[in-house]
Design a protein around this motif. Structure first.
Motif, short mmCIF file in Angstrom:
data_model
loop_
_atom_site.label_atom_id
_atom_site.label_comp_id
_atom_site.label_asym_id
_atom_site.label_seq_id
_atom_site.Cartn_x
_atom_site.Cartn_y
_atom_site.Cartn_z
N MET A 15 2.37 10.34 4.76
CA MET A 15 1.30 11.13 5.32
C MET A 15 0.19 9.90 5.60
O MET A 15 -0.62 9.96 6.60
CB MET A 15 0.77 11.94 4.34
N SER A 16 0.00 9.04 4.93
CA SER A 16 -0.87 7.85 5.13
C SER A 16 -0.78 7.15 6.31
O SER A 16 -1.43 6.92 7.40
CB SER A 16 -0.99 6.81 3.80
N CYS A 17 0.50 7.11 6.83
CA CYS A 17 0.97 6.41 8.20
C CYS A 17 0.32 7.70 9.41
O CYS A 17 -0.09 6.94 10.53
CB CYS A 17 2.64 6.60 8.23
N TYR A 18 0.70 8.65 8.95
CA TYR A 18 0.07 9.67 9.93
C TYR A 18 -1.28 9.75 10.10
O TYR A 18 -1.81 10.09 11.20
CB TYR A 18 0.77 11.33 9.73
N ARG B 31 0.83 -1.23 0.01
CA ARG B 31 0.04 -0.01 0.04
C ARG B 31 0.79 1.12 0.02
O ARG B 31 0.48 2.05 -0.70
CB ARG B 31 -1.01 -0.11 1.33
N TYR B 32 1.92 1.34 0.80
CA TYR B 32 3.00 2.26 0.88
C TYR B 32 3.34 2.60 -0.79
O TYR B 32 3.42 3.80 -0.99
CB TYR B 32 4.01 2.02 1.71
N LEU B 33 3.80 1.53 -1.10
CA LEU B 33 4.30 1.64 -2.53
C LEU B 33 3.50 2.02 -3.74
O LEU B 33 3.68 2.45 -4.59
CB LEU B 33 5.13 0.35 -2.83
N SER B 34 2.02 1.71 -3.23
CA SER B 34 1.08 2.18 -4.40
C SER B 34 0.69 3.59 -4.31
O SER B 34 0.24 4.35 -5.05
CB SER B 34 -0.06 1.28 -4.40
N SER B 35 1.43 4.42 -3.50
CA SER B 35 0.92 5.77 -3.09
C SER B 35 1.88 6.72 -4.40
O SER B 35 2.85 6.16 -4.88
CB SER B 35 1.74 6.26 -1.96
N ARG B 36 1.37 7.70 -4.54
CA ARG B 36 1.79 8.59 -5.63
C ARG B 36 3.26 9.04 -5.44
O ARG B 36 3.85 9.06 -6.31
CB ARG B 36 0.77 9.95 -5.94
N THR B 37 3.33 9.59 -4.15
CA THR B 37 4.84 10.20 -3.94
C THR B 37 5.11 9.53 -2.47
O THR B 37 4.36 9.09 -1.93
CB THR B 37 4.81 11.60 -3.75
N GLU B 38 6.39 9.59 -2.18
CA GLU B 38 6.83 8.95 -1.03
C GLU B 38 6.14 10.02 0.23
O GLU B 38 5.72 9.32 1.32
CB GLU B 38 8.35 9.23 -0.97
N LYS B 39 5.93 11.31 0.07
CA LYS B 39 5.48 12.18 0.89
C LYS B 39 4.17 11.67 1.27
O LYS B 39 3.50 11.62 2.22
CB LYS B 39 5.31 13.54 0.16
N GLU B 40 3.28 11.27 0.05
CA GLU B 40 1.88 10.83 0.32
C GLU B 40 1.81 9.28 1.27
O GLU B 40 0.88 9.07 2.15
CB GLU B 40 1.17 10.47 -0.94
N ALA B 41 3.00 8.53 1.04
CA ALA B 41 3.10 7.37 1.59
C ALA B 41 3.39 7.49 3.20
O ALA B 41 2.67 6.87 4.14
CB ALA B 41 4.29 6.46 1.22
#
Length: 640
Positions: free
Chosen positions: A277-280, A265-275
């Motif tokens: 953010m999803s954790c937060y 799921r992290y790797l399916s994010s658009r950017t590293e920043k979005e990945a």
């Protein structure tokens, strides 16, 4: 003393349950026939790396919020009080560490499978061992996750057992095999909403019937169910602040840091920043879910007090007790019981769909693609869909096996907790200790798994009911409910028995410490073996696979000593060094990564010191990406 038979579903309840399945299947079909129509493995397995932060975070939340946990938390709080709530303290570190250590490493390497990392850092053997361990863990777990809630439902409401299992298994297989990761993530979002709605409905109606939240709280305080901070450092104590707050961090890392279902799921994010953010975003959601579970337990206590339906013999296990309570609360409100059951099965669906998708990914990326590097994209996509389908059928077979296992159900849950720790240990060994070598990783993993199974099986056997009479509150014979719960021992039992010594003390270790204990075993054994067999030199390391945490911690040492300890490897390296490695080039080109590296690296240097990226860098990356992907496809075609 028999089961209560009058609790049956009304037509409205069945309709609501059917709507959940139809909606889930609908989302899957929508993604199968829209957008890129799942024609590439990149889209099918990685959602085209185009997901935004919110769906990813809700999906992360839903994946391990299984039906087992929805039934487990309330009965835990009902029986033992709110001590369990302190697990929330571990979420903070348990999500911060993946956000700033694991995600940057995985994302910059543009992996598809987390186990690909193990080959880059160690070698192919370590990767295959990691993959096989993960497949074993998930296959066993998903059968039980599917079967346990259906069994509880059947016992309390007479809902057709295999009807429920087949309906869920087949719907889930259908939308996972057709719609790929995009469908899995969006159905997770829908199912998370249903889960919240179901739990809220029970709490609101239940509290109302008990005389309001203030009354619920008063009864809980009088019944001494509201626990204070228990700072007892004893690791054998089942739930204390330390076991939940510190031991829980390692459990969270095993789940949110290195588990393929989450990493994907992290790797399916658009950017590293979005990945990141999803954790937060997951953090507050996790707290809400935990609080809802605890509240539901308190509302149950307000309704039944010490006379639990379990003691009266209305139900046989703790997880059935929650369902009995829900049916009892909603007996005059048609449709709401159906909503809770939909909530329950949403938990199961979101967990098993993630399992199918992550299993299809690791099988494809780690076991099949390395042997068939020239496979065409169309063939690879078809095979991935086939794998998702096969795993769906395997899951139904596992559910059938779970029905034959009976009381061994508990052992199956334990396996999830037992295997997660050693896998976390291998990743930590690779990421934080530059001198760890492949031999160390393999021996460490073997030692960690041996230790895990030794303690797990030992404690299981030790707790089998013996001839000694036990206090009435004993719950040893119950199957387990919480995802990672591997031990059920009541405080009463432990109070009645003398403190165990020697091997027995090891078997009595709180299940919350399993992950920490097993991952530490892997790291310690791995480092010892690595130092004995010749540690890795800095020049042998693949650039970007080691997180420079030791360099930061040992900042006071002179540079030449740090160099000796391999402590100065930076996280991001120049692309030239990456391109000199033929394996990595072939591996990454299909992901459009080898050539994007330079930009991702410059863009992400700031994240390393935990600062937000600036907008210009973001724009720069976006403008570069299309050309990267072009280059990648050209290279891929020439390779073919």
């Amino acid at each position: 003393m028999g089961e209560v038979v009058q609790m049956h579903f009304t037509t409205v309840d069945y309709v609501i349950f059917a709507l959940l399945l139809v909606a889930s299947a609908g989302i899957g079909l929508f993604y199968a026939f829209s957008g890129g129509r799942q024609r590439t493995t990149q889209e099918f397995l990685m959602a085209d790396r185009s997901m935004s932060c919110l769906p990813v975070s809700l999906s992360l939340l839903a994946t391990f919020q299984s039906a087992v946990a929805i039934l487990g938390a309330p009965s835990e709080v009902y029986t033992f009080g709110t001590q369990y709530w302190f697990l929330g303290c571990s979420y903070f570190l348990g999500l911060l560490i993946p956000a700033h250590i694991f995600i940057p490493v995985f994302y910059r390497l543009r992996l598809s499978s987390a186990y690909e990392y193990l080959e880059l850092r160690f070698n192919k053997t370590v990767r295959i061992c990691g993959t096989v361990t993960f497949i074993f863990q998930m296959v066993i777990y998903m059968g039980v996750v599917l079967y346990a809630p259906a069994l509880a439902l059947n016992a309390v409401t007479g809902f057709d057992l295999w009807g429920a299992v087949l309906a869920m298994g087949l719907v889930c297989t259908l939308y996972t095999a057709l719609g790929g990761l995009k469908a899995v993530i969006w159905t997770d979002v829908f199912q998370t909403v249903v889960m919240f709605a179901g739990q809220l409905a029970v709490i609101v109606v239940g509290a109302n019937q008990a005389g309001g939240i203030a009354e619920v709280w008063r009864k809980a305080v009088n019944g001494s169910r509201i626990s204070g901070l228990d700072l007892n450092p004893d690791p054998l104590e089942r739930h204390t602040f330390w076991t939940l707050g510190v031991g829980g961090v390692f459990l969270m890392l095993a789940l949110y840091g290195v588990n393929q279902a989450q990493v994907q799921r992290y790797l399916s994010s658009r950017t590293e920043k979005e990945a990141i953010m999803s954790c937060y975003v997951v953090f507050p959601c996790q707290q809400i879910v935990l609080s809802l579970g605890c509240l539901m337990g308190l509302v149950m206590f307000a309704r039944y007090g010490e006379n639990s339906p379990l003691d009266k013999g209305y139900v046989k296990t703790n997880d059935q007790m929650v369902l009995y309570f829900v049916m009892d609360v909603f007996k005059d409100l048609p449709g709401l019981a159906g909503l809770f059951v939909a909530c329950l099965f949403s938990g199961a669906l979101s967990t098993i769909s993630s399992a199918f998708n992550s299993l299809a990914t690791v099988t494809m990326e780690d076991l099949i693609k390395p042997h068939f590097p020239n496979m065409t994209e169309a063939k690879a996509t078809l095979l991935s869909k086939g794998l998702a389908l096969v795993y769906g059928l395997v899951c139904l077979a596992m559910a059938y096996l779970a029905s034959l296992m009976g009381s061994v159900l508990q052992a199956a849950f334990s396996i999830f907790g037992m295997v997660g720790g050693p896998l976390l240990g291998v990743f930590c060994l690779g990421m934080f200790f530059p001198w760890a070598n492949p031999t160390g990783a393999l021996v460490g993993l073997a030692a960690g798994l041996a230790m895990a199974f030794w303690i797990g099986i030992g404690s299981f056997v030790m707790r089998l009911p013996g001839p000694t009479p036990l206090p009435p509150l004993n719950t040893t014979a119950l199957p387990l409910f919480d995802n990672m719960t591997t031990t059920v021992m009541t405080t009463l039992v432990s109070a009645a028995k003398p403190r165990p010594t020697g091997v027995e003390a090891l078997y009595s270790l709180s299940y919350m410490w399993y992950s920490a204990h097993n991952s530490t075993t892997v790291v310690v054994v791995g480092l010892l073996v690595s130092l004995l067999t010749g540690p890795m030199k800095e020049k042998e390391l693949t650039p970007g696979t080691v997180f420079p945490v030791l360099g930061t911690l040992l900042f006071f040492l002179p540079e030449r000593y740090r160099e000796k300890l391999c402590c100065i490897t930076p996280l991001a390296q120049k692309p030239k060094e990456i391109n000199t490695q033929p394996y990595q080039m072939a591996k990454r080109d299909r992901n459009g990564a080898a050539y994007c590296k330079e930009d991702t690296v410059t863009e992400d240097k700031e994240t390393e010191s935990d600062r937000a990226q600036t907008e210009d860098e973001d724009l720069e990356t976006r403008s570069v990406l299309p050309s990267c992907q072009l280059t990648a496809h050209t290279v891929q075609e020439t390779a073919l």
